[in-house]
Design an enzyme around this catalytic site. Structure first.
Site, PDB file in Angstrom:
ATOM      1  N   GLU A 134      61.960  79.313  57.823  1.00  0.00           N
ATOM      2  CA  GLU A 134      62.837  79.104  56.666  1.00  0.00           C
ATOM      3  C   GLU A 134      62.156  78.213  55.630  1.00  0.00           C
ATOM      4  OE1 GLU A 134      64.724  81.272  56.467  1.00  0.00           O
ATOM      5  OE2 GLU A 134      66.707  81.012  57.319  1.00  0.00           O
ATOM      6  N   THR A 186      66.256  82.953  47.739  1.00  0.00           N
ATOM      7  CA  THR A 186      67.001  81.761  48.157  1.00  0.00           C
ATOM      8  C   THR A 186      66.501  80.522  47.416  1.00  0.00           C
ATOM      9  OG1 THR A 186      67.460  82.726  50.313  1.00  0.00           O
ATOM     10  CG2 THR A 186      67.611  80.344  50.174  1.00  0.00           C
TER      11      THR A 186
HETATM   12  N1  HSE Z   1      72.496  77.904  53.276  1.00  0.00           N
HETATM   13  C1  HSE Z   1      71.461  78.689  52.666  1.00  0.00           C
HETATM   14  C2  HSE Z   1      71.729  78.752  51.179  1.00  0.00           C
HETATM   15  C3  HSE Z   1      71.480  80.062  53.266  1.00  0.00           C
HETATM   16  O1  HSE Z   1      72.862  79.040  50.813  1.00  0.00           O
HETATM   17  O2  HSE Z   1      70.824  78.493  50.386  1.00  0.00           O
HETATM   18  C4  HSE Z   1      70.457  80.998  52.708  1.00  0.00           C
HETATM   19  O3  HSE Z   1      70.569  82.229  53.391  1.00  0.00           O
END
Ligand code: HSE
Length: 311
Positions: A134, A186
């Protein structure tokens, strides 16, 4: 150097996930039965990581920059043994979809590698390794896709440092997901967020998070529906998703308990108590995006209780 020989191999399915669950930014997520990536992990008799892609997505082959590779590098560093892994990935979860594509690669790689090592590591260790994926994908170690992908079901990440993962029991729920075919990175969707929140918004948000968790645990569908509200992230991010407000309003009017942006978008998800409503919701989502003229893909599915599955 001699070519590495394959010692053993495993094939697995790594599920898509919905992170945030509307109000729980970075701390709540659930695993989906559909879609999932298929992966093969091979144990090699020489150090190193090889990434082989069978899906045509232009993802980095350099293991240090790949969401499946970075977690395996972290695992190998801890093992300190002259072994390596090859990961062969067939992605069905499109990168940038908001359904946990990077997490599926990361979680699948570490669960597969651990299986080949005789399950030496705990699930919590695997989350710790997968978080490196991530970090590569979005610049931040968030576990709200990784944890449900590895544990299955609904997970609460109470803390990342140190890791504190809580599995949340829930009643049967049907999940409808629409993926409008635009890409939202993201990292970009995090960049636009405000860094500070008002106390009154924070109070409303943590009321909703507590309500949602209580609703799941008490099988209280009305409480689940009332708590699916986000006053902090959604107002900012929903601007990136065409048709968002219309989809949400129409799906709730059709009987969905509620829903919102899946992860960082652009996918939108809705929870329903029964399958018929979930299909009705799918129809409405399709109507909105067909009218807007935006290609889209939908899934009507349920919560995956198992997480990554060795097949
Ligand atoms: N919690 C993260 C975001 C998840 O919302 O940026 C990304 O899949």
């Amino acid at each position: 150097m001699q070519q590495a020989s394959i010692h053993s191999s495993v094939t697995l399915q790594a599920p898509g996930t919905v992170a945030n669950l509307v109000c729980g930014f970075d701390i709540l997520g659930l695993a989906l039965d559909q879609p999932y990536d298929t992966m093969e992990v091979r144990l090699l008799d020489q150090p190193g990581i090889i990434i082989t892609s069978k899906d045509g997505f232009p993802l980095p082959k350099d293991p240090a920059l790949n969401t499946a590779g970075a977690p395996l590098i972290a695992m190998l560093e801890e093992l300190d043994e002259p072994i390596g892994f090859e990961v062969i990935i067939s992605k069905h979860i499109k990168p940038g979809s908001g359904i946990g594509s990077s997490a599926a690669s990361a979680a699948g790689a570490v669960v597969g590698a651990n299986h080949l090592l005789g399950n030496r590591f705990s699930k919590e260790d695997l989350v710790r390794f997968a978080l490196f994926g991530e970090k590569v994908a979005s610049g931040v170690k968030h576990a709200d896709n990784i944890a449900p992908c590895i544990y299955g079901g609904i997970t609460l990440i109470r803390s990342i440092f140190p890791l504190d993962i809580v599995q949340i029991p829930a009643p049967k729920l049907h999940v409808t997901v629409v993926h409008p075919q635009i890409e939202v990175r993201t990292s970009d969707a995090r960049q636009i967020l405000r860094k500070q929140v008002l106390l009154k918004d924070a109070i409303r948000q943590w009321g909703n998070i507590a309500g949602l968790v209580a609703g799941f645990m008490k099988s209280d569908y009305d409480l689940i529906g009332r708590s699916l509200e986000d006053v902090i992230i959604e107002p900012v991010r929903s601007i990136l998703i065409p048709g968002f407000d219309e989809v949400k309003t129409k799906c709730k009017a059709a009987g969905a308990l509620g829903g919102g942006i899946s992860g960082s978008g652009p996918s939108v998800f809705m929870l329903s108590k029964d399958e018929e409503t979930a299909h009705q919701v799918e129809k409405l989502m399709q109507e909105v995006y067909t009218r807007i003229g935006l290609d889209h893909h939908t899934y009507v599915t349920t919560i995956n209780q198992q997480g990554v599955k060795i097949i």
